[in-house]
Design an enzyme around this catalytic site. Structure first.
Site, PDB file in Angstrom:
ATOM      1  N   HIS A   1      -7.376   0.769  -6.387  1.00 13.67           N
ATOM      2  CA  HIS A   1      -7.564  -0.094  -5.210  1.00 13.67           C
ATOM      3  C   HIS A   1      -8.246  -1.387  -5.681  1.00 13.67           C
ATOM      4  CE1 HIS A   1      -7.796  -1.379  -1.203  1.00 13.67           C
ATOM      5  NE2 HIS A   1      -8.706  -0.577  -0.708  1.00 13.67           N
TER       6      HIS A   1
ATOM      7  N   GLN B   1     -10.150  -4.037  -3.324  1.00 10.65           N
ATOM      8  CA  GLN B   1     -11.483  -3.640  -2.850  1.00 10.65           C
ATOM      9  C   GLN B   1     -12.546  -3.994  -3.886  1.00 10.65           C
ATOM     10  OE1 GLN B   1     -12.255  -2.091   0.271  1.00 10.65           O
ATOM     11  NE2 GLN B   1     -14.278  -2.767  -0.384  1.00 10.65           N
TER      12      GLN B   1
ATOM     13  N   CYS C   1     -16.266   1.464   0.575  1.00 12.09           N
ATOM     14  CA  CYS C   1     -15.115   0.620   0.926  1.00 12.09           C
ATOM     15  C   CYS C   1     -14.699   0.785   2.379  1.00 12.09           C
ATOM     16  CB  CYS C   1     -13.946   0.932  -0.002  1.00 12.09           C
ATOM     17  SG  CYS C   1     -13.313   2.612   0.126  1.00 12.09           S
TER      18      CYS C   1
ATOM     19  N   ARG D   1       0.883  -1.176   0.000  1.00 10.12           N
ATOM     20  CA  ARG D   1       0.000   0.000   0.000  1.00 10.12           C
ATOM     21  C   ARG D   1       0.909   1.211   0.000  1.00 10.12           C
ATOM     22  NH1 ARG D   1      -5.362   1.317   3.502  1.00 10.12           N
ATOM     23  NH2 ARG D   1      -6.144  -0.039   1.828  1.00 10.12           N
TER      24      ARG D   1
ATOM     25  N   ASP E   1     -17.099   6.881  -1.707  1.00  9.39           N
ATOM     26  CA  ASP E   1     -15.872   6.772  -0.899  1.00  9.39           C
ATOM     27  C   ASP E   1     -15.632   8.168  -0.312  1.00  9.39           C
ATOM     28  OD1 ASP E   1     -13.428   5.958   0.161  1.00  9.39           O
ATOM     29  OD2 ASP E   1     -12.350   6.041  -1.745  1.00  9.39           O
TER      30      ASP E   1
ATOM     31  N   ARG F   1     -13.344  -8.711   1.918  1.00  7.80           N
ATOM     32  CA  ARG F   1     -11.929  -8.462   1.640  1.00  7.80           C
ATOM     33  C   ARG F   1     -11.112  -9.716   1.979  1.00  7.80           C
ATOM     34  NH1 ARG F   1      -9.984  -3.332   1.595  1.00  7.80           N
ATOM     35  NH2 ARG F   1      -8.107  -4.377   0.850  1.00  7.80           N
TER      36      ARG F   1
HETATM   37  N1  NVA Z   1      -9.852   6.598  -1.410  1.00  7.18           N
HETATM   38  C1  NVA Z   1      -9.474   6.164  -0.090  1.00  7.18           C
HETATM   39  C2  NVA Z   1      -9.704   4.700   0.072  1.00  7.18           C
HETATM   40  C3  NVA Z   1      -9.381   4.163   1.435  1.00  7.18           C
HETATM   41  C4  NVA Z   1      -9.565   2.687   1.568  1.00  7.18           C
HETATM   42  C5  NVA Z   1      -8.025   6.536   0.151  1.00  7.18           C
HETATM   43  O1  NVA Z   1      -7.193   6.372  -0.745  1.00  7.18           O
HETATM   44  O2  NVA Z   1      -7.714   7.007   1.258  1.00  7.18           O
HETATM   45  N1   CP Z   2     -11.207  -0.261   2.461  1.00  5.47           N
HETATM   46  C1   CP Z   2      -9.941  -0.303   2.909  1.00  5.47           C
HETATM   47  O1   CP Z   2      -9.005  -0.545   2.151  1.00  5.47           O
HETATM   48  O2   CP Z   2      -9.827  -0.101   4.248  1.00  5.47           O
HETATM   49  P1   CP Z   2      -8.477   0.116   5.068  1.00  5.47           P
HETATM   50  O3   CP Z   2      -7.926   1.446   4.667  1.00  5.47           O
HETATM   51  O4   CP Z   2      -8.900   0.068   6.507  1.00  5.47           O
HETATM   52  O5   CP Z   2      -7.518  -0.989   4.732  1.00  5.47           O
END
Ligand code: NVA
Ligand code: CP
Length: 301
Positions: free
Chosen positions: A131, A134, A259, A104, A219, A287
């Site tokens: 992502h 997800q 998500c 990540r 989101d 997930r």
């Molecule tokens: N769009 C959000 C998704 C988090 C799971 C982010 O990148 O923070």
């Molecule tokens: N939806 C998702 O990826 O959640 P986290 O940021 O908690 O991993």
């Protein structure tokens, strides 16, 4: 064994994606009934997190443990990754000791570079652009509740962010129509929209975009790394909330997803978040099952 990565949904063919979703549903049943096999004893999953996470970390760590393997959590704060060791050097070393790696991070090019130098499968656990994990969970959830998503209409509401861009990939790979309701200045990448052709349409009015829809998705308005833009985004994205009024424009049995983590009262109403009918908690749980199916796929190529 062929080395396969999962950096975006485009790394798997539509048939392979369908297989992963079907397998996720099977693995979920096996897990619930406590009859799951230990497919990958002593396998090691490296987990590199340059951003925060609850669901992704727990689902990957629990998933590999349930397979009989082990996870190593790697944060830039405590490794040389955070002190500027080049991505290609880290990739060579980490992949020489782990069987599979998830990352990540921020720029998508970081994970591409890591994958280029990795000798084991690399999974995108979120970048600024995509992502895809997800999306596996979201599609699994739709299939479980409504059957195949092929030919359905999905409406994205809010920021054209990494989740939205993975929905664009999904529209092509899973063959559904995607309407994106976002204000000007919050569009997803133009090249992605263009490449999707008539599968994807940007519509400024959320009610118009929700018409005839089988699934509404949203989101947060400020993603990780955009904390300083929070106030401005709240102002500009007001009006792009999934709530009961917006759902009334969609098909009567339409689902809504998020998500998580969610901001009640911003991109989604508290009423919908806390509704007993919501599938959002199934979506979160999936997930685990979807990523187990993904890891199984990548580790058996
Ligand atoms: N769009 C959000 C998704 C988090 C799971 C982010 O990148 O923070
Ligand atoms: N939806 C998702 O990826 O959640 P986290 O940021 O908690 O991993």
């Amino acid at each position: 064994m062929a080395l396969r990565h999962f950096l975006t949904l485009n790394d798997l063919s539509p048939a392979e994606l369908d297989h992963v979703i079907a397998r996720a549903i099977e693995l979920k049943a096996e897990h619930r009934e406590r009859r799951q096999g230990v497919q990958f004893p002593n396998y090691v999953l490296g987990m590199i997190f340059e951003k925060a996470s609850t669901r992704t970390r727990i689902s990957f760590e629990a998933g590999i443990a349930q397979f009989g393997g082990h996870a190593i959590f790697l944060s830039p704060r405590d490794t040389q990754l955070g002190r500027g060791e080049p991505t290609e050097d880290s990739a060579r070393v980490i992949s020489s000791m782990c069987d599979i790696v998830m990352i990540r991070t921020f720029e998508h090019s970081i994970i591409e570079k890591f994958a280029e130098y990795s000798s084991v499968p690399v999974i995108n656990a979120l970048t600024d652009d995509y992502h895809p994990c997800q999306l596996l969970a979201d599609i699994q959830t739709f299939v479980e509740h409504r059957g195949s998503i092929k030919g359905k209409q999905v409406t994205w509401v809010g920021d054209g962010n990494n989740m939205c861009q993975s929905y664009i990939n999904a529209a092509i790979q899973f063959d559904f129509k995607l309407k994106i309701a976002c204000p000007e200045g919050f569009d997803p990448r133009a090249d992605l929209v263009e490449a999707a052709g008539d599968r994807v349409e940007i519509i400024r009015d959320p009610a118009e975009a929700a018409k005839g829809s089988d699934l509404l998705v949203t989101d947060v308005w400020a993603s990780m790394g955009q904390e300083e833009e929070k106030a401005e985004r709240r102002r500009k994205l007001a009006g792009y909330q999934i709530n009961a009024e917006l759902m009334s424009h969609a098909n009567p049995d339409a689902l809504y997803m998020h998500c998580l983590p969610a901001k009640r009262g911003e991109e989604i109403s508290a009423e919908l978040m806390d509704s007993p009918d919501t599938v959002i908690w199934d979506e979160a749980e999936n997930r685990l099952h979807a990523q187990k199916a993904l890891m199984e796929f990548l580790l058996t190529q």
